[in-house]
Design a protein around this motif. Sequence first.
Motif, PDB file in Angstrom:
ATOM      1  N   ALA A  35       4.761   1.850 -19.955  1.00 43.49           N
ATOM      2  CA  ALA A  35       4.738   0.664 -21.077  1.00 43.49           C
ATOM      3  C   ALA A  35       3.286   0.793 -21.613  1.00 43.49           C
ATOM      4  O   ALA A  35       2.411   1.604 -21.552  1.00 43.49           O
ATOM      5  CB  ALA A  35       4.414  -0.635 -20.046  1.00 43.49           C
ATOM      6  N   ASP A  36       3.494   0.010 -23.104  1.00 39.15           N
ATOM      7  CA  ASP A  36       2.514   0.278 -23.782  1.00 39.15           C
ATOM      8  C   ASP A  36       0.973  -0.493 -23.413  1.00 39.15           C
ATOM      9  O   ASP A  36       1.186  -1.434 -22.807  1.00 39.15           O
ATOM     10  CB  ASP A  36       2.769  -0.429 -25.203  1.00 39.15           C
ATOM     11  CG  ASP A  36       3.649   0.512 -26.117  1.00 39.15           C
ATOM     12  OD1 ASP A  36       3.369   1.451 -26.023  1.00 39.15           O
ATOM     13  OD2 ASP A  36       4.460  -0.106 -26.990  1.00 39.15           O
ATOM     14  N   ARG A  37      -0.024   0.048 -23.510  1.00 39.21           N
ATOM     15  CA  ARG A  37      -1.196  -0.659 -22.963  1.00 39.21           C
ATOM     16  C   ARG A  37      -1.884  -1.726 -24.005  1.00 39.21           C
ATOM     17  O   ARG A  37      -2.644  -2.630 -23.666  1.00 39.21           O
ATOM     18  CB  ARG A  37      -2.323   0.240 -22.993  1.00 39.21           C
ATOM     19  CG  ARG A  37      -2.137   1.428 -22.111  1.00 39.21           C
ATOM     20  CD  ARG A  37      -3.428   2.442 -22.004  1.00 39.21           C
ATOM     21  NE  ARG A  37      -3.167   3.187 -23.199  1.00 39.21           N
ATOM     22  CZ  ARG A  37      -4.090   4.049 -23.538  1.00 39.21           C
ATOM     23  NH1 ARG A  37      -5.263   4.140 -22.905  1.00 39.21           N
ATOM     24  NH2 ARG A  37      -4.114   4.759 -24.721  1.00 39.21           N
ATOM     25  N   GLY A  38      -1.243  -2.046 -25.199  1.00 38.86           N
ATOM     26  CA  GLY A  38      -1.380  -3.190 -26.016  1.00 38.86           C
ATOM     27  C   GLY A  38      -2.547  -3.156 -26.799  1.00 38.86           C
ATOM     28  O   GLY A  38      -2.952  -1.893 -27.133  1.00 38.86           O
ATOM     29  N   LYS A  39      -3.195  -4.186 -26.928  1.00 36.43           N
ATOM     30  CA  LYS A  39      -4.339  -4.144 -27.850  1.00 36.43           C
ATOM     31  C   LYS A  39      -5.421  -4.870 -27.257  1.00 36.43           C
ATOM     32  O   LYS A  39      -5.366  -5.612 -26.388  1.00 36.43           O
ATOM     33  CB  LYS A  39      -4.073  -4.817 -29.254  1.00 36.43           C
ATOM     34  CG  LYS A  39      -2.876  -4.455 -29.974  1.00 36.43           C
ATOM     35  CD  LYS A  39      -2.594  -5.386 -31.088  1.00 36.43           C
ATOM     36  CE  LYS A  39      -1.411  -4.842 -32.126  1.00 36.43           C
ATOM     37  NZ  LYS A  39      -0.217  -4.925 -31.701  1.00 36.43           N
ATOM     38  N   ILE A  40      -6.696  -4.080 -27.342  1.00 36.94           N
ATOM     39  CA  ILE A  40      -7.931  -4.793 -26.858  1.00 36.94           C
ATOM     40  C   ILE A  40      -8.416  -5.505 -28.120  1.00 36.94           C
ATOM     41  O   ILE A  40      -8.833  -5.157 -29.185  1.00 36.94           O
ATOM     42  CB  ILE A  40      -8.909  -3.675 -26.700  1.00 36.94           C
ATOM     43  CG1 ILE A  40      -8.288  -2.871 -25.349  1.00 36.94           C
ATOM     44  CG2 ILE A  40     -10.241  -4.397 -25.992  1.00 36.94           C
ATOM     45  CD1 ILE A  40      -9.078  -1.614 -25.044  1.00 36.94           C
ATOM     46  N   LYS A  41      -8.646  -6.769 -27.917  1.00 35.19           N
ATOM     47  CA  LYS A  41      -9.314  -7.701 -28.685  1.00 35.19           C
ATOM     48  C   LYS A  41     -10.749  -8.312 -28.497  1.00 35.19           C
ATOM     49  O   LYS A  41     -11.188  -7.986 -27.319  1.00 35.19           O
ATOM     50  CB  LYS A  41      -8.512  -9.122 -28.732  1.00 35.19           C
ATOM     51  CG  LYS A  41      -6.982  -8.958 -28.997  1.00 35.19           C
ATOM     52  CD  LYS A  41      -6.124 -10.038 -29.114  1.00 35.19           C
ATOM     53  CE  LYS A  41      -4.576  -9.912 -29.516  1.00 35.19           C
ATOM     54  NZ  LYS A  41      -4.041 -11.058 -29.435  1.00 35.19           N
ATOM     55  N   ASN A  42     -11.389  -8.189 -29.754  1.00 34.97           N
ATOM     56  CA  ASN A  42     -12.832  -8.886 -29.610  1.00 34.97           C
ATOM     57  C   ASN A  42     -12.809 -10.465 -29.278  1.00 34.97           C
ATOM     58  O   ASN A  42     -11.687 -11.214 -29.234  1.00 34.97           O
ATOM     59  CB  ASN A  42     -13.435  -8.911 -30.903  1.00 34.97           C
ATOM     60  CG  ASN A  42     -13.563  -7.381 -31.513  1.00 34.97           C
ATOM     61  OD1 ASN A  42     -14.016  -6.378 -30.421  1.00 34.97           O
ATOM     62  ND2 ASN A  42     -13.236  -7.074 -32.602  1.00 34.97           N
ATOM     63  N   ARG A  43     -13.816 -10.910 -28.950  1.00 38.33           N
ATOM     64  CA  ARG A  43     -13.961 -12.300 -28.568  1.00 38.33           C
ATOM     65  C   ARG A  43     -13.448 -13.218 -29.313  1.00 38.33           C
ATOM     66  O   ARG A  43     -12.986 -14.529 -29.172  1.00 38.33           O
ATOM     67  CB  ARG A  43     -15.277 -12.678 -28.053  1.00 38.33           C
ATOM     68  CG  ARG A  43     -15.967 -12.105 -26.875  1.00 38.33           C
ATOM     69  CD  ARG A  43     -17.322 -12.368 -26.624  1.00 38.33           C
ATOM     70  NE  ARG A  43     -17.646 -11.919 -25.326  1.00 38.33           N
ATOM     71  CZ  ARG A  43     -18.968 -11.870 -24.945  1.00 38.33           C
ATOM     72  NH1 ARG A  43     -19.896 -12.718 -25.399  1.00 38.33           N
ATOM     73  NH2 ARG A  43     -19.102 -11.181 -23.787  1.00 38.33           N
ATOM     74  N   GLY A  74     -10.887 -12.715 -31.295  1.00 35.97           N
ATOM     75  CA  GLY A  74      -9.396 -12.764 -31.579  1.00 35.97           C
ATOM     76  C   GLY A  74      -9.084 -11.424 -32.489  1.00 35.97           C
ATOM     77  O   GLY A  74      -7.841 -11.107 -32.455  1.00 35.97           O
ATOM     78  N   SER A  75      -9.985 -10.978 -32.917  1.00 38.08           N
ATOM     79  CA  SER A  75      -9.704  -9.868 -34.027  1.00 38.08           C
ATOM     80  C   SER A  75      -9.633  -8.452 -33.065  1.00 38.08           C
ATOM     81  O   SER A  75      -9.763  -8.491 -32.056  1.00 38.08           O
ATOM     82  CB  SER A  75     -10.662  -9.510 -35.028  1.00 38.08           C
ATOM     83  OG  SER A  75     -11.750  -8.966 -34.337  1.00 38.08           O
ATOM     84  N   ILE A  76      -8.601  -7.640 -33.460  1.00 37.84           N
ATOM     85  CA  ILE A  76      -8.181  -6.497 -32.772  1.00 37.84           C
ATOM     86  C   ILE A  76      -9.327  -5.580 -32.714  1.00 37.84           C
ATOM     87  O   ILE A  76      -9.632  -4.897 -34.029  1.00 37.84           O
ATOM     88  CB  ILE A  76      -6.921  -5.884 -33.256  1.00 37.84           C
ATOM     89  CG1 ILE A  76      -5.863  -6.895 -33.062  1.00 37.84           C
ATOM     90  CG2 ILE A  76      -6.667  -4.513 -32.731  1.00 37.84           C
ATOM     91  CD1 ILE A  76      -4.287  -6.296 -33.693  1.00 37.84           C
TER      92      ILE A  76
END
Length: 131
Positions: free
Chosen positions: A89-97, A99-101
């Motif tokens: 499974a993809d680990r996805g995206k880590i977002k800043n507070r 909401g930006s990636i």
Amino acid sequence: MTTAPKYRTAWNEDIESMLVELVSETPCIWKIKDEKDIGGSEQVSFSVISEQLNKHFGTEFTEMMVTKKWLEFTLLFDVKYALNGYKMADRGKIKNRDGSIKEDLTEKWVHFHKLDFLINPNAGKIKKPKK
């Protein structure tokens, strides 16, 4: 049918995809990690695969070229699978507070998910020392 590459021994995504497909149908070469692991039946399998690729794409890949490409794929898959936490499974995206990636951890290698037949069920498990 796709067009042949400019150089008759150049790899492209279509040829690599067919390589993965042909190997997925040839279980005897799934576990090969090094050239020294190749015996007679594996050598014949790589020879057959190179002939099929050459016939389909009009290329001139040798058995050794196909073997080396496959070994590259298994190494890359093992590294990416480990980096992915031994999961497909993809680990996805880590977002800043806001909401930006911050970091995109989505797997981008096109062949990663096609190579799930290479998964070792014991990969990532901690080995207990023998007493």
